[in-house]
Design a protein around this motif. Structure first.
Motif, PDB file in Angstrom:
ATOM      1  N   ARG A  70      35.107  18.957  13.941  1.00 60.81           N
ATOM      2  CA  ARG A  70      34.654  19.245  12.575  1.00 60.81           C
ATOM      3  C   ARG A  70      33.259  19.857  12.570  1.00 60.81           C
ATOM      4  N   GLU A 103      33.699  23.318  14.131  1.00 66.95           N
ATOM      5  CA  GLU A 103      34.812  24.087  13.559  1.00 66.95           C
ATOM      6  C   GLU A 103      35.630  24.754  14.670  1.00 66.95           C
ATOM      7  N   SER A 104      35.747  24.044  15.780  1.00 68.37           N
ATOM      8  CA  SER A 104      36.393  24.622  16.960  1.00 68.37           C
ATOM      9  C   SER A 104      37.250  23.571  17.666  1.00 68.37           C
ATOM     10  N   PRO A 151      40.832  21.586  14.767  1.00 62.48           N
ATOM     11  CA  PRO A 151      40.508  21.479  13.346  1.00 62.48           C
ATOM     12  C   PRO A 151      41.356  22.426  12.505  1.00 62.48           C
ATOM     13  N   ASN A 152      41.412  22.149  11.231  1.00 65.16           N
ATOM     14  CA  ASN A 152      42.095  23.042  10.295  1.00 65.16           C
ATOM     15  C   ASN A 152      41.146  24.186   9.967  1.00 65.16           C
ATOM     16  N   SER A 153      41.092  25.127  10.903  1.00 69.87           N
ATOM     17  CA  SER A 153      40.125  26.218  10.796  1.00 69.87           C
ATOM     18  C   SER A 153      40.703  27.469  11.443  1.00 69.87           C
ATOM     19  N   SER A 177      39.945  27.931  15.268  1.00 69.68           N
ATOM     20  CA  SER A 177      40.458  27.074  16.322  1.00 69.68           C
ATOM     21  C   SER A 177      41.268  27.869  17.337  1.00 69.68           C
TER      22      SER A 177
END
Length: 257
Positions: free
Chosen positions: A103, A106-107, A127-129, A132
């Protein structure tokens, strides 16, 4: 543990013998062994050893290479290991900290362990990114690969490290990979002092790896946590704050080992 050391009233000899074989192949120096080597190393009768080996291959617990006539640990052990990790408190704790790191950065974050001259992903958090990166638990790489490998090598005694580099050498994965041994070893000394390793496009072009040690109470390296960042999105000079924050998280995680 040998078969004769097990309390006979609870003993199932074939199970004990299979465990001896798995333990033997689980040692780095024995990771690929012939029937004769396994029989001699475990003290099992050759015919008994052969029957157990064939059964374990059928169950995909072991692999057998027809060309080399050697056995090695198989893919189903990874599945069992992943299931077992859910039952081990420190792995659960580790994953909680990995989620924090994912988090924060962000990776994608991975927990990595050394096996012989290789390192392997044993856990991951993604993460939900859109930033990723997908990785596969159980995937292995040589210790000369990326930031993770550099961190493992940096924490080794000099003699052990040099022995590994003699065996596997330095591979040029990309145009940015350092293959000059003196320069590489000099970098390892700096890594140990600063407490983390960085690999910018050195293992896979376009990917930056940031690796951090998870040490036990004796100061020995147990695991490595590596964050994978898309290189063009974050420049190395902007990593300082992120690195310091992750170092604090991994230092706290190390207190559980």
């Amino acid at each position: 543990m040998k078969a004769e050391e097990v309390d006979q009233k609870y003993s199932a000899p074939a199970v004990v013998q299979a465990f001896e074989i798995l333990t033997f192949l689980g040692k780095p120096k024995n990771k690929k062994s012939t029937l004769t080597e396994i029989s001699n190393g475990t003290g099992l009768n050759r015919s008994t050893c052969y029957r157990i080996l064939q059964t374990l291959v059928t169950l995909k617990i072991l692999l057998y290479n027809e060309e080399t006539k050697k056995f090695s640990l198989g893919p189903y052990l990874i599945v069992l290991g992943n299931r077992a990790s859910d039952l081990i408190d420190y792995m659960t704790i580790a994953k909680d900290y990995m989620v924090k790191i994912s988090r924060l950065s962000e990776s994608t974050c991975s927990l990595i362990q050394r096996i012989g001259d290789e390192w392997v992903y044993i856990e991951k958090t993604i993460p939900n990114s859109p930033l990723s990166i997908s990785i596969n638990v159980g995937q292995r790489f040589s210790l000369n690969a990326g930031a993770s490998g550099k961190l493992f090598l940096a924490y080794m005694p000099e003699e052990e490290r040099n022995g590994i580099l003699d065996r596997i050498g330095l591979k040029k994965y990309t145009q940015y990979t350092t293959i000059e041994r003196d320069k590489y070893i000099s970098e390892l000394a700096g890594i140990r002092n600063q407490g983390y390793a960085v690999s910018v496009n050195e293992h896979i072009e376009g990917i930056t790896g940031l690796s951090f040690p998870i040490e036990n109470k004796l100061g020995e390296l147990e695991f490595v946590i590596t964050v994978f960042i898309i290189s063009h999105l974050k420049k190395e000079e902007n990593f300082t704050q992120l690195i310091n924050e992750i170092k604090q998280i991994t230092k706290e995680l190390s207190s559980f080992f």
